[in-house]
Scaffold this motif. Structure first.
Motif, PDB file in Angstrom:
ATOM      1  N   ASN A  60       0.827  -1.206   0.000  1.00  0.00           N
ATOM      2  CA  ASN A  60       0.000   0.000   0.000  1.00  0.00           C
ATOM      3  C   ASN A  60       0.866   1.263   0.000  1.00  0.00           C
ATOM      4  OD1 ASN A  60      -2.348  -1.504  -0.018  1.00  0.00           O
ATOM      5  ND2 ASN A  60      -2.538  -1.506   2.219  1.00  0.00           N
ATOM      6  N   GLY A  61       1.929   1.213  -0.788  1.00  0.00           N
ATOM      7  CA  GLY A  61       2.772   2.397  -0.970  1.00  0.00           C
ATOM      8  C   GLY A  61       3.946   2.509  -0.020  1.00  0.00           C
ATOM      9  N   ARG A  62       3.929   1.741   1.058  1.00  0.00           N
ATOM     10  CA  ARG A  62       5.007   1.876   2.051  1.00  0.00           C
ATOM     11  C   ARG A  62       5.963   0.707   2.023  1.00  0.00           C
ATOM     12  NH1 ARG A  62       4.275   4.942   7.478  1.00  0.00           N
ATOM     13  NH2 ARG A  62       3.504   6.857   6.581  1.00  0.00           N
ATOM     14  N   PRO A  63       7.256   0.974   2.074  1.00  0.00           N
ATOM     15  CA  PRO A  63       8.214  -0.129   2.100  1.00  0.00           C
ATOM     16  C   PRO A  63       8.105  -0.909   3.408  1.00  0.00           C
ATOM     17  CG  PRO A  63       9.312   1.980   1.661  1.00  0.00           C
ATOM     18  CD  PRO A  63       7.925   2.279   2.083  1.00  0.00           C
ATOM     19  N   ILE A  94      15.642   8.616  -3.964  1.00  0.00           N
ATOM     20  CA  ILE A  94      14.902   8.452  -5.207  1.00  0.00           C
ATOM     21  C   ILE A  94      15.388   9.451  -6.255  1.00  0.00           C
ATOM     22  CG2 ILE A  94      12.609   8.848  -6.197  1.00  0.00           C
ATOM     23  CD1 ILE A  94      11.481   7.267  -3.878  1.00  0.00           C
ATOM     24  N   LEU A 115      14.068  13.951   6.038  1.00  0.00           N
ATOM     25  CA  LEU A 115      12.659  13.601   5.829  1.00  0.00           C
ATOM     26  C   LEU A 115      12.190  12.562   6.842  1.00  0.00           C
ATOM     27  CD1 LEU A 115      12.684  13.259   1.956  1.00  0.00           C
ATOM     28  CD2 LEU A 115      11.861  15.156   3.302  1.00  0.00           C
ATOM     29  N   MET A 116      13.138  11.802   7.389  1.00  0.00           N
ATOM     30  CA  MET A 116      12.846  10.857   8.461  1.00  0.00           C
ATOM     31  C   MET A 116      11.952   9.692   8.052  1.00  0.00           C
ATOM     32  SD  MET A 116      14.612  11.480  10.954  1.00  0.00           S
ATOM     33  CE  MET A 116      15.972  12.540  10.503  1.00  0.00           C
ATOM     34  N   HIS A 146       6.095  10.050  -5.252  1.00  0.00           N
ATOM     35  CA  HIS A 146       6.667   9.391  -4.079  1.00  0.00           C
ATOM     36  C   HIS A 146       5.878   9.759  -2.821  1.00  0.00           C
ATOM     37  CE1 HIS A 146       9.646   8.032  -1.202  1.00  0.00           C
ATOM     38  NE2 HIS A 146       9.748   9.253  -0.701  1.00  0.00           N
ATOM     39  N   LEU A 162       2.432   8.125  -2.818  1.00  0.00           N
ATOM     40  CA  LEU A 162       2.499   6.694  -2.553  1.00  0.00           C
ATOM     41  C   LEU A 162       2.783   6.416  -1.082  1.00  0.00           C
ATOM     42  CD1 LEU A 162       4.616   4.761  -5.204  1.00  0.00           C
ATOM     43  CD2 LEU A 162       2.387   4.152  -4.288  1.00  0.00           C
ATOM     44  N   LEU A 163       3.752   7.151  -0.575  1.00  0.00           N
ATOM     45  CA  LEU A 163       4.277   6.844   0.751  1.00  0.00           C
ATOM     46  C   LEU A 163       3.325   7.294   1.847  1.00  0.00           C
ATOM     47  CD1 LEU A 163       6.926   5.605   1.726  1.00  0.00           C
ATOM     48  CD2 LEU A 163       7.828   7.909   1.988  1.00  0.00           C
ATOM     49  N   MET A 164       2.630   8.406   1.595  1.00  0.00           N
ATOM     50  CA  MET A 164       1.723   8.975   2.589  1.00  0.00           C
ATOM     51  C   MET A 164       2.403   9.040   3.954  1.00  0.00           C
ATOM     52  SD  MET A 164      -0.950  10.229   1.708  1.00  0.00           S
ATOM     53  CE  MET A 164      -1.741  10.533   0.153  1.00  0.00           C
ATOM     54  N   HIS A 165       3.550   9.672   3.937  1.00  0.00           N
ATOM     55  CA  HIS A 165       4.370   9.730   5.148  1.00  0.00           C
ATOM     56  C   HIS A 165       4.404  11.167   5.624  1.00  0.00           C
ATOM     57  CE1 HIS A 165       8.512  10.351   6.862  1.00  0.00           C
ATOM     58  NE2 HIS A 165       7.989   9.476   7.699  1.00  0.00           N
ATOM     59  N   TYR A 166       4.093  11.378   6.891  1.00  0.00           N
ATOM     60  CA  TYR A 166       3.864  12.719   7.404  1.00  0.00           C
ATOM     61  C   TYR A 166       5.037  13.674   7.160  1.00  0.00           C
ATOM     62  CZ  TYR A 166       2.428  16.439  10.515  1.00  0.00           C
ATOM     63  OH  TYR A 166       2.089  17.659  11.008  1.00  0.00           O
ATOM     64  N   ASP A 167       6.241  13.260   7.555  1.00  0.00           N
ATOM     65  CA  ASP A 167       7.379  14.174   7.441  1.00  0.00           C
ATOM     66  C   ASP A 167       7.772  14.465   5.998  1.00  0.00           C
ATOM     67  OD1 ASP A 167       7.342  14.199  10.126  1.00  0.00           O
ATOM     68  OD2 ASP A 167       9.468  13.723  10.410  1.00  0.00           O
ATOM     69  N   THR A 168       7.471  13.514   5.113  1.00  0.00           N
ATOM     70  CA  THR A 168       7.760  13.770   3.700  1.00  0.00           C
ATOM     71  C   THR A 168       6.795  14.824   3.171  1.00  0.00           C
ATOM     72  OG1 THR A 168       8.569  11.519   3.429  1.00  0.00           O
ATOM     73  CG2 THR A 168       8.023  12.708   1.426  1.00  0.00           C
ATOM     74  N   TRP A 212       7.755  18.257   4.212  1.00  0.00           N
ATOM     75  CA  TRP A 212       8.854  18.797   3.404  1.00  0.00           C
ATOM     76  C   TRP A 212       8.309  19.403   2.115  1.00  0.00           C
ATOM     77  CZ3 TRP A 212      11.412  17.511  -1.313  1.00  0.00           C
ATOM     78  CH2 TRP A 212      12.605  18.203  -1.508  1.00  0.00           C
TER      79      TRP A 212
END
Ligand code: SF4
Ligand code: SF4
Ligand code: FES
Lengths: 245, 217
Positions: free
Chosen positions: A71-74, A165, A211-212, B96, B99-105, B108
């Motif tokens: 679901n998009g996350r490694p 990336i 970015l962490m 990216h 897809l990742l849906m990552h808060y800190d990204t 940024w």
């Protein structure tokens, strides 16, 4: 929780088959109790589609070969339970690494190149004496070294990193974490200057924009933020006081 | 490759990284002080009118404003080097992040967007203030009563504070010993407090519009 019918959308593309085009393919699968994605994929390959390509080896979050975008996350597929996911699951291969086919990527070459670039082995001029007693090491230090050594080279941190990336040469947190291990190892005789030469730049420690994602995604929960900050501070000191250019 | 070996210097990369950090820190300091000066209106119009006198007496206006402009430009160049500049790279980062849906990204991505927005909005803001230099209640009140300006200021305030809050957080996690979650909470509170203070100040300034005896003349 009641067992569900899962709908898996899986990335299909084999770069070795000429004319093959990247596409998402849908599979339907009945969920089983305590099913991991490893089990789900194996069932699919055995019962529905023998051509499906993916990697597994240890099935216990030890070897690092089953990382993919879930679901998009490694994440590690063998460590991920289907019951923790929604009914519709998308699976894609990790970015950054070379695609072998479908969900399988070549993390090995990337990590090998990274290790060579960092010369990730103990550099020492001491002659090895097989009869001598082993040198002693403080337990705390041994634990700190072990902390970075827990990396299973799965590549999740690399694949989650926006910088990696964009910039192919970026050494990534896996690399910086590895370097931290040698930096604190008293057996390694390299000077801070020598480390600075390798990673005190935009392709190394100063390329990271913080970015962490790596810190949040590492399945081994290695404290990558602390490791990155540690290396950054050491490289600051080395850069300001050393003789490197 | 030859050119890269000849020109590349790690020291330069280090100095640039530090310069970005220092210019960022100075701008944070500036922005917070600036917002406290604006908030002097909460004490009263007299206090507010005192600010430009103070700035001029200590040459903060004559030297400070050009210095801040230089700082902003420097920071734009230094931090801007991180912005993906080719369209394909932008698309890659966007994809990216989606897809990742990552808060800190995501933060940024927003930091980049607010950074660009600040560049444009702050230029307009500095121009309107400097082109009619001296600050006092009546000029400021007149300015913020024009409604597009009012919204303009609120947008600039939110962009600025968001950018600063996230920027400090990022510096903290990149260099620091802090626990990320704790640091981010503290900065969220500061950021919200300053935004609130700024918005209240703006409303107070607006309420002084047309009021005589505000000490404006
Ligand atoms: S902190 Fe961000 S930029 Fe730095 S290595 Fe980790 S994911 Fe990449
Ligand atoms: S640091 Fe963590 S995420 Fe990165 S390769 Fe090692 S185990 Fe995987
Ligand atoms: S199969 Fe070894 S980590 Fe998943």
């Amino acid at each position: 929780m009641a067992l569900r019918t899962l709908k898996l959308e899986i990335f299909r593309y084999n770069p070795n088959v000429s004319g093959d085009k990247p596409q998402m393919q849908e599979y339907i699968l009945e969920e089983e109790p305590d099913m991991t994605l490893f089990m789900a994929l194996t069932r699919l390959r055995e019962e529905q589609d023998p051509s499906l390509i993916f990697d597994f080896s240890c099935r216990a979050a030890v070897c690092g070969s089953c990382a993919m975008l879930i679901n998009g996350r490694p994440k590690l597929a063998c460590k991920t339970m289907t019951k923790d996911l929604r009914k519709k699951i998308t699976l894609m291969p990790l970015p950054v690494f070379k695609l072998i086919g479908d969900l399988s990527v070549d993390t090995g070459s990337w990590f090998r190149a990274m290790n060579k670039r960092l010369e990730a082995w103990v550099h020492t001029n001491k002659e090895f004496d097989p009869d001598a007693q082993e040198g002693r090491m403080d337990n705390d230090l041994a634990l700190r070294i072990y902390e970075s050594e827990r990396c299973i080279e799965c590549g999740c941190c690399v694949a989650g990193c926006g910088t990696a990336i964009l910039r192919e040469e970026f050494i990534s947190s896996a690399g910086l974490n590895r370097l931290a291990r040698f930096f604190i190892d008293p057996r390694d005789e390299r000077s801070p200057d020598q480390y600075f030469e390798v990673i005190g730049n935009e392709y190394g420690t100063f390329g990271c924009v913080g970015l962490m994602a790596c810190d949040d995604l590492c399945p081994m929960e290695i404290p990558l933020q602390q490791q990155l900050a540690f290396v950054r501070r050491k490289m600051l000191v080395a850069g300001l006081t050393g003789s490197g250019r | 490759m030859l050119q890269r070996i000849l020109t590349h210097s790690n020291k330069t990369d280090l100095v640039i990284d530090l310069a970005e950090l220092i210019s960022g820190f100075l701008l944070v300091g500036f922005l917070w002080v600036h917002m406290f000066f604006v908030a002097s209106v909460l004490v009263g119009p007299q206090a507010f009118n005192q600010v430009p006198k103070f700035l001029e007496a200590y040459y903060l206006a004559q030297i400070g404003i050009p210095a801040v402009i230089v700082l902003i430009l420097a920071h734009m160049v230094l931090a801007g080097r991180r912005i993906p500049n080719r369209l394909q790279e932008m698309k890659m980062i966007w994809k990216h992040s989606r897809l990742l849906m990552h808060y800190d990204t995501w933060t940024w991505v927003f930091q980049v967007i607010t950074g660009v927005a600040i560049g444009i909005l702050a230029a307009a803001h500095i121009w309107t203030v400097v082109s009619r230099w001296t600050i006092n209640m009546s000029i400021s009140a007149e300015r913020v009563t024009q409604s597009p300006y009012f919204i303009f200021y609120i947008i600039l305030l939110i962009c600025g504070e968001y950018h600063v809050g996230i920027g400090l957080y990022r510096i903290g996690v990149k260099w620091g010993w802090f626990k990320r979650q704790k640091l981010s909470k503290v900065l969220d509170v500061i950021t919200l407090a300053i935004i609130a203070m700024g918005i209240v100040s703006l409303f107070v300034i607006k309420s002084h519009a047309g009021v005589t005896g505000g000490g404006g003349q």
